[in-house]
Design an enzyme around this catalytic site. Structure first.
Site, mmCIF file in Angstrom:
data_model
loop_
_atom_site.group_PDB
_atom_site.id
_atom_site.type_symbol
_atom_site.label_atom_id
_atom_site.label_comp_id
_atom_site.label_asym_id
_atom_site.label_seq_id
_atom_site.Cartn_x
_atom_site.Cartn_y
_atom_site.Cartn_z
ATOM 1 N N LYS A 292 20.539 55.413 -31.845
ATOM 2 C CA LYS A 292 20.854 54.474 -32.740
ATOM 3 C C LYS A 292 20.920 55.105 -34.274
ATOM 4 O O LYS A 292 20.640 55.970 -34.400
ATOM 5 C CB LYS A 292 19.961 53.236 -32.726
ATOM 6 C CG LYS A 292 19.457 52.952 -31.295
ATOM 7 C CD LYS A 292 20.671 52.339 -30.402
ATOM 8 C CE LYS A 292 20.320 51.934 -28.970
ATOM 9 N NZ LYS A 292 21.116 51.489 -27.816
HETATM 10 C C1 LIG Z 1 20.404 50.708 -26.859
HETATM 11 C C2 LIG Z 1 20.608 49.440 -26.338
HETATM 12 C C3 LIG Z 1 19.876 48.566 -25.863
HETATM 13 C C4 LIG Z 1 18.501 48.909 -25.331
HETATM 14 O O1 LIG Z 1 17.656 49.400 -26.391
HETATM 15 P P1 LIG Z 1 16.540 50.211 -26.053
HETATM 16 O O2 LIG Z 1 15.422 50.467 -27.495
HETATM 17 O O3 LIG Z 1 16.616 51.470 -25.595
HETATM 18 O O4 LIG Z 1 15.569 49.465 -25.124
HETATM 19 C C5 LIG Z 1 20.340 47.277 -25.692
HETATM 20 N N1 LIG Z 1 21.524 46.780 -25.879
HETATM 21 C C6 LIG Z 1 22.480 47.736 -26.335
HETATM 22 C C7 LIG Z 1 23.720 47.220 -26.699
HETATM 23 C C8 LIG Z 1 22.080 48.839 -26.606
HETATM 24 O O5 LIG Z 1 23.195 49.607 -26.943
#
Ligand SMILES: *Cc1c(COP(=O)(O)O)cnc(C)c1O
Length: 380
Positions: free
Chosen positions: A181
């Site tokens: 992210k």
């Molecule tokens: C990465 C992601 C998640 C989940 O995030 P985590 O912290 O890995 O659990 C949820 N929704 C979207 C759209 C994502 O890209």
């Protein structure tokens, strides 16, 4: 051809980030403590939210959000099939039914219309995704939702603005700080809200169902008398992780500005490559994208998406796939009997998308390498 492999993403970790994490490790207090509270306060400020609750992941946040809202058997939760499948899994795991809203074919965003089309008297929650860092029309969606709560999946949207305000303003949202992210804790998540009752429940669910965190701001520790109100989970964030996120947050504007600059170079280049189609922008509202991903559609009879990704890899260019739609994955296909054709825009994109390299330490030369490799693959 490039000598070294260009990954589709790479976290930016500075010496200062490392120093902040080291300071926590040396401090004698390595799980939830002052870095957690600091990180919560900064994300709450950015989101114009009263409360922020740090968590081990966005998936964990979704799980205990559903528990906190007492959503389960007989209830429906609306979300796109074009999302990270963990969010759909959580709905399934609490015994509720995921209901998929269609996306716009060009923006890959759910719309007020596509959500209105699937609302029923069983709908308990709506979770739209700010896909790739571009905000959905949140005002429009909240208008069609009426009294049904809307919680924004903002995993792609730290640094995203909608009508001049940061995502999460006046509403509840979930961020992710997974390694790919825009800013990261390694793993981590954050729930923001103005609802004090929901905040209290989220804190309880994230820590064994005890009505308090291990770290009490005044006492540096939990009262030994604190007791279980209702059994809960163990989804707290360590201070080792929170310190990384907190320091990364200071560079958010710079990181997203760099991502935007690189994305504009891609957009310019793709004007002359009709086989490869970037996403379109939504219209009707003002926004600023966090440019979490640069997604393109491989839309040509010359080559399919999977071969395109494999050929680029041979040329040392990494790509990602965000996402394979959820409703046609084995479990959901078999449980609900979904067949191709039920969500045409979602499936069109699911079959053609790939995410090109985009990360803050990338250079314009790296973008040129990607474009060169794509032209090479298409010319064969
Ligand atoms: C990465 C992601 C998640 C989940 O995030 P985590 O912290 O890995 O659990 C949820 N929704 C979207 C759209 C994502 O890209």
């Amino acid at each position: 051809m490039r000598k070294d492999f260009l990954p589709f993403t790479r976290p930016q970790v500075t010496e200062e980030d490392i120093a902040c994490v080291s300071a926590v490790l040396r401090s004698g207090w390595i799980t939830n403590g002052p870095a957690n509270s600091g990180f919560e306060q900064e994300v709450a400020k950015l989101s114009n939210s009263k409360h922020a609750v740090a968590l081990a992941s966005a998936t964990g946040a979704m799980h205990i959000l559903l528990e906190s809202m007492n959503i389960g058997s007989g209830d429906e939760v609306i979300l796109p099939s074009m999302t990270w499948v963990s969010m759909v899994n959580m709905v399934e795991l609490v015994g509720a039914t995921p209901v998929f809203a269609e996306i716009d074919r060009e923006t890959m965003l759910v719309t007020p219309e596509s959500i209105a089309a699937v609302i029923t008297e069983r709908t308990r929650l709506i979770v739209p995704v700010h896909f790739a860092g571009v905000p959905v029309d949140i005002d429009g969606i909240r208008a069609v939702a009426g009294n049904i709560p809307v919680v924004e999946d903002a995993a792609h949207a730290i640094g995203t603005y909608y009508k001049g305000r940061h995502i999460g303003s006046d509403n509840s949202a979930i961020y992710s700080f997974h390694a790919i992210k825009n800013i990261t804790c390694g793993e981590g998540g954050m729930f923001v809200t103005n609802d004090s009752e929901l905040e209290k429940l989220m804190r309880r669910w994230k820590f064994h169902g005890i009505s308090m965190d291990a770290f009490d701001r005044e006492n540096r520790g939990r009262s030994p008398q604190a007791e279980v109100v209702e059994p809960g989970f163990k989804y707290n964030l360590t201070d080792i992780c929170a310190a990384l996120g907190l320091n990364q947050l200071k560079r958010l504007d710079a990181i997203n500005a760099r991502r935007t600059e690189l994305a504009m170079l891609y957009r310019e280049a793709f004007k002359n490559i009709p086989e490869i189609r970037p996403l379109g922008d939504p219209s009707g509202y003002d926004f600023k994208s966090a440019w979490h991903l640069f997604v393109v559609r491989v839309d040509t009879p010359k080559i399919d998406r999977d071969t395109f990704m494999a050929e680029l890899k041979k040329l040392n260019i990494g790509t990602g796939l965000h996402f394979r739609c959820a409703h046609l994955q084995k479990f959901y296909r078999e449980k609900y009997g979904y067949v191709p054709g039920v969500l045409p825009n979602t499936e069109y994109n699911s079959d053609r998308i790939c995410s090109l390299p985009l990360f803050p330490d990338m250079t314009p030369d790296d973008v040129n390498d990607v474009i060169g490799a794509i032209k090479n693959v298409l010319a064969r």
